[in-house]
Design a protein around this motif. Structure first.
Motif: not given
Length: 214
Positions: A75-83, A87-89, A92-96
């Motif tokens: 991103s333009c904020l230098c934050v990678p879009v890759a995950s 991160r997914f775990r 989805y653990t918090k939002n099953p």
């Protein structure tokens, strides 16, 4: 900018017609990953690919599929879009309950080669980008791995999503696509039509996407 057209309905969507609409954002040329193929040169069912809901044991393969489509972007904020899978775990653990709102395309080997994440009312976009209205189902993300494009998986994933939206009582499908993304042609081919946006919402949306994905 955003195209303007009257929403259309398609038939055979008992008990009520399902309206498909889309907003298109002009944010540079995003002809790369993050979308689904516009062609269906083979029947996905003949390739051994099935569509099912995401489960907690598939995050390694799910993250690989996500990164195959989005991971090369920064991103333009230098934050990678890759995950990564963690991160997914964690999410989805918090939002099953959100697991059931994500469909994955699986090869016979169990490899995830595509996915669609959606938000039927009263859910809204998990990243806070869109607030759904009553009767609406918003397509948050649609992705197909590069090696699985051309099999009609984008179409099958959207159809899977729409079937579950109807089951949830929704009568209006919405999605947003960056102009130039291959998913735009797919959505238009499936009957999604551009809708006029408020100029303030459009500007804010474009700015956010620009900062997020560059």
């Amino acid at each position: 900018g955003t195209l303007t057209a009257n929403p259309v309905t398609f038939e055979a969507m008992a008990p009520s017609a399902l309206v498909r609409s889309a907003s298109f954002h002009n944010v540079g040329d995003d002809g790369g990953g993050g979308g689904a193929s516009t062609s269906a040169s083979a029947n996905a069912e003949d390739t051994g690919v099935t569509i099912t809901t995401l489960t907690m044991d598939r995050f390694e393969s799910f993250a690989k599929c996500h990164n195959d489509s989005f991971g090369t972007k920064v991103s333009c904020l230098c934050v990678p879009v890759a995950s990564g899978p963690d991160r997914f775990r964690s999410f989805y653990t918090k939002n099953p309950d959100r697991l059931a709102l994500c469909g994955v395309a699986l090869r016979a080997s169990g490899e995830v080669v595509g996915y669609v994440q959606y938000a039927p009312f009263p859910y809204s976009d998990k990243d806070g980008l869109h607030e759904t209205k009553e009767g609406e189902c918003y397509v948050e993300q649609l992705s197909v791995s590069a090696g699985a494009r051309g099999l009609g998986l984008g179409t099958r994933l959207l159809e899977w999503c729409e079937a579950r939206a109807r089951d949830a009582g929704c009568n209006h499908m919405t999605l947003a696509v960056i102009n130039g993304n291959r998913a735009r042609a797919l959505s238009e081919r499936l009957g999604y039509v551009a809708v006029e946006q408020d100029c303030v919402d459009e500007c804010c949306g474009c700015l956010f996407v620009f900062l997020l994905v560059g």
